[in-house]
Write an enzyme that holds these catalytic residues in place. Structure first.
Site, PDB file in Angstrom:
ATOM      1  N   TYR A 162       7.251   4.823   7.056  1.00  0.00           N
ATOM      2  CA  TYR A 162       8.539   4.192   6.372  1.00  0.00           C
ATOM      3  C   TYR A 162       8.826   4.938   5.085  1.00  0.00           C
ATOM      4  O   TYR A 162      10.114   5.192   5.224  1.00  0.00           O
ATOM      5  CB  TYR A 162       8.144   2.616   6.094  1.00  0.00           C
ATOM      6  CG  TYR A 162       9.316   1.958   5.248  1.00  0.00           C
ATOM      7  CD1 TYR A 162      10.326   1.600   5.936  1.00  0.00           C
ATOM      8  CD2 TYR A 162       9.050   1.921   3.861  1.00  0.00           C
ATOM      9  CE1 TYR A 162      11.566   1.036   5.015  1.00  0.00           C
ATOM     10  CE2 TYR A 162      10.413   1.183   3.332  1.00  0.00           C
ATOM     11  CZ  TYR A 162      11.422   0.544   3.743  1.00  0.00           C
ATOM     12  OH  TYR A 162      12.135   0.190   3.177  1.00  0.00           O
TER      13      TYR A 162
ATOM     14  N   ARG B 213       2.706  -8.874  -8.876  1.00  0.00           N
ATOM     15  CA  ARG B 213       3.007  -7.457  -8.966  1.00  0.00           C
ATOM     16  C   ARG B 213       4.486  -7.385  -9.096  1.00  0.00           C
ATOM     17  O   ARG B 213       5.132  -6.427  -9.714  1.00  0.00           O
ATOM     18  CB  ARG B 213       2.429  -6.680  -7.833  1.00  0.00           C
ATOM     19  CG  ARG B 213       2.528  -5.209  -7.851  1.00  0.00           C
ATOM     20  CD  ARG B 213       2.381  -4.604  -6.565  1.00  0.00           C
ATOM     21  NE  ARG B 213       2.433  -3.322  -6.831  1.00  0.00           N
ATOM     22  CZ  ARG B 213       3.538  -2.562  -6.447  1.00  0.00           C
ATOM     23  NH1 ARG B 213       4.652  -3.148  -6.119  1.00  0.00           N
ATOM     24  NH2 ARG B 213       3.579  -1.101  -6.765  1.00  0.00           N
TER      25      ARG B 213
ATOM     26  N   GLY C 191      17.369  -9.075   5.581  1.00  0.00           N
ATOM     27  CA  GLY C 191      16.963 -10.049   4.219  1.00  0.00           C
ATOM     28  C   GLY C 191      17.973  -9.488   3.234  1.00  0.00           C
ATOM     29  O   GLY C 191      18.652 -10.287   2.484  1.00  0.00           O
TER      30      GLY C 191
ATOM     31  N   SER D 280      12.173  -2.316   8.089  1.00  0.00           N
ATOM     32  CA  SER D 280      11.930  -2.563   6.804  1.00  0.00           C
ATOM     33  C   SER D 280      10.559  -2.425   6.311  1.00  0.00           C
ATOM     34  O   SER D 280      10.308  -2.565   5.036  1.00  0.00           O
ATOM     35  CB  SER D 280      12.642  -3.827   6.303  1.00  0.00           C
ATOM     36  OG  SER D 280      11.992  -5.050   6.912  1.00  0.00           O
TER      37      SER D 280
ATOM     38  N   ASN E  21      11.685   2.552  -3.116  1.00  0.00           N
ATOM     39  CA  ASN E  21      10.515   3.214  -3.751  1.00  0.00           C
ATOM     40  C   ASN E  21       9.378   3.595  -3.119  1.00  0.00           C
ATOM     41  O   ASN E  21       8.780   4.548  -3.632  1.00  0.00           O
ATOM     42  CB  ASN E  21       9.905   2.039  -4.742  1.00  0.00           C
ATOM     43  CG  ASN E  21       9.322   0.843  -3.989  1.00  0.00           C
ATOM     44  OD1 ASN E  21       9.996   0.037  -3.207  1.00  0.00           O
ATOM     45  ND2 ASN E  21       7.984   0.509  -4.262  1.00  0.00           N
ATOM     46  N   HIS E  22       9.304   3.505  -1.854  1.00  0.00           N
ATOM     47  CA  HIS E  22       8.347   3.905  -0.970  1.00  0.00           C
ATOM     48  C   HIS E  22       8.557   5.461  -0.595  1.00  0.00           C
ATOM     49  O   HIS E  22       7.495   6.110  -0.164  1.00  0.00           O
ATOM     50  CB  HIS E  22       8.160   3.262   0.237  1.00  0.00           C
ATOM     51  CG  HIS E  22       7.441   1.806   0.051  1.00  0.00           C
ATOM     52  ND1 HIS E  22       6.290   1.389  -0.595  1.00  0.00           N
ATOM     53  CD2 HIS E  22       8.273   0.532   0.023  1.00  0.00           C
ATOM     54  CE1 HIS E  22       6.401   0.230  -0.836  1.00  0.00           C
ATOM     55  NE2 HIS E  22       7.451  -0.481  -0.362  1.00  0.00           N
TER      56      HIS E  22
ATOM     57  N   LYS F 126      12.709   7.015   4.517  1.00  0.00           N
ATOM     58  CA  LYS F 126      13.444   7.012   3.262  1.00  0.00           C
ATOM     59  C   LYS F 126      13.781   8.330   2.674  1.00  0.00           C
ATOM     60  O   LYS F 126      14.927   8.807   2.165  1.00  0.00           O
ATOM     61  CB  LYS F 126      12.822   5.785   2.244  1.00  0.00           C
ATOM     62  CG  LYS F 126      13.036   4.421   3.232  1.00  0.00           C
ATOM     63  CD  LYS F 126      14.408   4.062   3.399  1.00  0.00           C
ATOM     64  CE  LYS F 126      14.256   2.720   4.151  1.00  0.00           C
ATOM     65  NZ  LYS F 126      15.739   2.455   4.630  1.00  0.00           N
TER      66      LYS F 126
ATOM     67  N   ASP G 258      24.926  -5.168  13.229  1.00  0.00           N
ATOM     68  CA  ASP G 258      23.586  -5.405  13.629  1.00  0.00           C
ATOM     69  C   ASP G 258      23.246  -5.613  15.225  1.00  0.00           C
ATOM     70  O   ASP G 258      24.253  -5.722  15.654  1.00  0.00           O
ATOM     71  CB  ASP G 258      23.113  -6.863  12.855  1.00  0.00           C
ATOM     72  CG  ASP G 258      21.450  -6.515  12.541  1.00  0.00           C
ATOM     73  OD1 ASP G 258      20.446  -6.661  13.271  1.00  0.00           O
ATOM     74  OD2 ASP G 258      21.214  -6.655  11.162  1.00  0.00           O
TER      75      ASP G 258
ATOM     76  N   GLY H   7      20.561  -0.899   7.679  1.00  0.00           N
ATOM     77  CA  GLY H   7      19.838  -1.106   8.972  1.00  0.00           C
ATOM     78  C   GLY H   7      18.532  -0.232   9.240  1.00  0.00           C
ATOM     79  O   GLY H   7      18.607   1.023   8.584  1.00  0.00           O
TER      80      GLY H   7
END
Length: 267
Positions: free
Chosen positions: A134, A172, A12, A72, A109-110, A138, A32, A69
């Protein structure tokens, strides 16, 4: 920069960034696991981010890597470990071996998803507090970036991207949206800022309902957001209703990623 490797180019964010990173005299090398049809000024490489020899080859004659990559969304640990954590190591190591001087890593942000509104606006020095496997991946990617900067001298910028879609998908996101154009502006700033060293910055637009995270670190890189999710507010509120302040999705920066539906037993 004349040649940039973009991993996860079919995803995306990669799809949104391709036309926004195009420049005269610049080649985007798109990588990819799915086939891609390169446009003018693009090259296509079909490979996994977990394939070190393929990544080393893809990094040849490259000025920077934009690493998008990976998986997500939340997924079982073995998948996150293989694709997101080992894959990110592979990208950094391939860049080092090929002599690529800069990596822009799409964090999230996660990585700090269990932070609460009492701590807003979060700054880049907020320690990791991931909300999912996930999110752990990160945080691990940010740590790998720090290692490869301090040990090997790579310039590394980790972007804690919030909600990057063509339009905010829900009420949100009126607070967390990163517009595609602003995403392009942010990544371009990361590619062109002189000698950034190691940085962490949040990726979000100048939203009227924002203020959850600091834009100071991104602005220090040369980013200036131009978009505001508020232009979609009337449409979203008409469709979903005005968001209730006590809705659990507002309790943490990670929103629905902190919900019990993503507990390990459900994955």
């Amino acid at each position: 920069m004349s040649r940039i490797l973009v991993t996860g180019a079919a995803g995306g964010v990669g799809t949104l960034l391709r036309p926004r990173l195009a420049r005269p005299g610049r080649t985007l090398r798109l990588l990819d696991v799915v086939p891609l049809e390169p446009a003018a000024g693009e090259e296509s490489v079909r490979a996994s981010v977990t394939d070190l020899p393929a990544l080393v080859e893809a990094c040849r004659d490259v000025d920077a890597v934009v690493h998008l990559g990976g998986i997500s969304v939340e997924a079982p640990w073995a998948q996150i470990l293989d694709v997101n954590i080992n894959g990110t190591y592979t990208v950094f190591e391939a860049a080092r071996r090929a002599g690529v001087p800069r990596v822009v890593f799409a964090s999230s942000n996660h990585a700090v998803g269990y932070r609460t509104p009492a701590e807003y606006p979060l700054t880049a020095d907020a320690p990791p507090l991931p909300d999912t496997y996930y999110g752990v991946s990160k945080a691990a990617g940010e740590a790998l970036g720090a290692l490869y900067h301090h040990r090997y001298g790579l310039d590394v910028i980790c972007l804690r991207i919030l909600t990057c879609f063509p339009e905010p998908p829900n009420p949100r996101a009126l607070s967390t949206w990163l517009s595609p154009d602003d995403c392009g502006r942010l990544v371009e700033a990361c590619l062109t800022v002189p000698r950034p060293g190691y940085r962490i910055a949040y990726g979000v637009s100048a939203n009227t309902r924002g203020g959850w995270v600091s834009l100071a670190e991104a602005r220090a890189l040369g980013y200036e957001p131009a978009d505001d999710a508020e232009v979609f507010a009337a449409k979203l509120v008409a469709e979903h209703g005005e968001p209730a302040p006590d809705d659990p999705v507002f309790a943490h920066l990670g929103g629905p990623f902190t919900a019990s539906e993503l507990d390990a037993d459900h994955l």
